[in-house]
Design a protein around this motif. Structure first.
Motif, mmCIF file in Angstrom:
data_model
loop_
_atom_site.group_PDB
_atom_site.id
_atom_site.type_symbol
_atom_site.label_atom_id
_atom_site.label_comp_id
_atom_site.label_asym_id
_atom_site.label_seq_id
_atom_site.Cartn_x
_atom_site.Cartn_y
_atom_site.Cartn_z
ATOM 1 N N ILE A 197 0.850 -1.193 0.000
ATOM 2 C CA ILE A 197 0.000 0.000 0.000
ATOM 3 C C ILE A 197 0.881 1.235 0.000
ATOM 4 O O ILE A 197 1.804 1.347 0.819
ATOM 5 N N ASN A 198 0.633 2.141 -0.914
ATOM 6 C CA ASN A 198 1.299 3.431 -0.912
ATOM 7 C C ASN A 198 0.683 4.255 0.219
ATOM 8 O O ASN A 198 -0.524 4.540 0.218
ATOM 9 N N ARG A 212 -3.055 3.788 -2.438
ATOM 10 C CA ARG A 212 -3.283 2.850 -3.528
ATOM 11 C C ARG A 212 -2.612 1.505 -3.221
ATOM 12 O O ARG A 212 -1.574 1.456 -2.589
ATOM 13 N N THR A 213 -3.195 0.421 -3.719
ATOM 14 C CA THR A 213 -2.623 -0.925 -3.588
ATOM 15 C C THR A 213 -1.877 -1.260 -4.865
ATOM 16 O O THR A 213 -2.433 -1.150 -5.973
ATOM 17 N N MET A 235 2.658 4.624 -7.382
ATOM 18 C CA MET A 235 2.620 5.229 -6.053
ATOM 19 C C MET A 235 3.152 6.652 -6.073
ATOM 20 O O MET A 235 3.804 7.075 -7.003
ATOM 21 N N ALA A 236 2.874 7.363 -4.962
ATOM 22 C CA ALA A 236 3.395 8.725 -4.813
ATOM 23 C C ALA A 236 4.745 8.664 -4.140
ATOM 24 O O ALA A 236 4.934 7.928 -3.189
ATOM 25 N N GLN A 285 -1.239 12.552 -5.270
ATOM 26 C CA GLN A 285 -2.625 12.812 -4.948
ATOM 27 C C GLN A 285 -3.388 11.515 -4.710
ATOM 28 O O GLN A 285 -3.128 10.502 -5.339
ATOM 29 N N ALA A 286 -4.332 11.589 -3.795
ATOM 30 C CA ALA A 286 -5.200 10.439 -3.542
ATOM 31 C C ALA A 286 -6.219 10.348 -4.667
ATOM 32 O O ALA A 286 -6.479 11.318 -5.376
#
Length: 376
Positions: free
Chosen positions: A294-295, A300-301, A323-324, A350-351
């Motif tokens: 998970i980021n 995010r997965t 990922m960020a 960003q989410a």
């Protein structure tokens, strides 16, 4: 019975021949300090040199096979005089050592012979993998030195259920046309060389050199492929195991470089772009395994490959958006690639946007204008 002594004979012959001839053909009987015999009796010819016709007269019983006995010169001369052999030169000898020659078969030799007789028979494998235990616990066996032949099995019986054997051997004898017969009973079990734990080991521990020894175990105890000692070092067990347990190949795995719920570094790598960010592992994995993470910033997965301790690498596009980056690094980015990289970084930071916003952003409003009708 010899009435005339060897000394008298020597004197008479010396008077009848010239001095030179006497020196060439007549030698005085001389006692030996050390004697080796192969038969069960010691004869005059064994004890003294130049014994003449008295050489075959037996005077002593030989020592036990493979042993040495000691006689004083007085004892030897006394026995020789009783056999009418006198005038023996003793020099400065004070005692005589008599050794009985023998052929010695060590327990290892006997076990090897039994294993060779059973090799590739009765469901057994190579002789080197057959462990033999003799019933009588023989450390060694001594045979008469005339038994120079090899051990030849002539009758072999084996019970595969209990591992019991009964084998008869024959050995050729130089002194007799009839071979010497030997018979052995005991147990013979096929074994394998396997790594064995020297202490209790937990699932999460890495196996060290001191944790593993190499032993031979019955093949029936090791189901599957046995693990060698070298193969186990640096590995982990699939389950906790106790000291003394044999290790199979199926019992070991590569060590987990990533553990479930562990904080990890996520690496996103494509040609010209190298980004890293913080994440959390959803599952455990060894080097080269595919795991989900998970980021922590974008939530995010992602799915990546374990490439080091606490490190998961995602090559190219993943199943979800990348990922960020917590720490952003760029290398070898051309000027015209900067906007694309920036957009990538922005999407990683960003989410995910709400679905309604995404729909509104993706479907632009359509304006309809009516043009005046055209007259002909």
């Amino acid at each position: 019975m010899i009435r005339t002594t060897l000394a008298t004979i020597s004197a008479l012959v010396a008077l009848a021949l010239p001095a030179a001839a006497a020196d060439d053909f007549i030698a005085a009987p001389t006692l030996r300090a050390s004697v080796a015999v192969s038969s069960d009796v010691v004869r005059v010819g064994d004890l003294i040199d130049n014994a003449g016709s008295a050489a075959q007269i037996p005077v002593y019983r030989s020592p036990d096979l493979g042993t040495t006995g000691t006689l004083t010169v007085g004892q030897v001369l006394s026995v020789l005089r009783a056999k009418q052999v006198i005038g023996v030169m003793t020099g400065d000898i004070r005692e005589v050592q008599v050794t009985r020659l023998a052929r010695t078969l060590a327990s290892k030799d006997l076990e090897t012979a039994v294993a060779s007789a059973l090799e590739r028979r009765f469901g057994l494998g190579d002789a080197a993998n057959i462990t033999v235990t003799l019933d009588r616990g023989i450390s060694e066996m001594r045979l008469d030195a005339s038994n120079t032949g090899a051990l030849q099995p002539v009758a072999t019986r084996y019970d595969a259920r209990g591992g019991r054997f009964d084998i008869a051997f024959e050995i050729n004898n130089d002194n007799s046309p009839t071979p010497t017969k030997l018979r052995f009973t005991g147990t013979a079990i096929e074994t394998v060389e396997v790594a064995v734990l020297t202490r209790d080991i937990d699932r999460t521990e890495l196996l060290k050199s001191s944790d593993v020894s190499l032993e031979r175990r019955p093949k029936a105890e090791v189901t599957g492929e046995p693990a060698s000692r070298d193969r186990t070092l640096g590995m982990q067990l699939r389950r906790p195991m106790r000291a003394g347990m044999p290790i199979r190949v199926a019992d070991i795995v590569k060590p987990d470089f990533v553990v479930r719920d562990q904080a990890v570094t996520i690496i996103y790598q494509v040609p010209g772009v190298y980004l890293t960010t913080r994440g959390k592992a959803i599952e455990s994995g060894a080097e080269g395994d595919s795991v989900s993470v998970i980021n922590l910033q974008s939530k995010r997965t992602l799915t990546g490959i374990v490439t080091g301790r606490g490190q998961v690498t995602i090559q190219g596009a993943s199943q979800s958006a990348p990922m960020a980056p917590a720490v952003e690094q760029t290398s070898s980015i051309k000027r015209d690639e900067v906007p694309a990289a920036a957009a990538l970084a922005q999407s990683l930071i960003q989410a995910p946007a709400p679905a309604a916003h995404v729909a509104q952003a993706q479907i632009p409003q359509v304006r309809v204008s009516q043009a005046p009708a055209k007259s002909e």
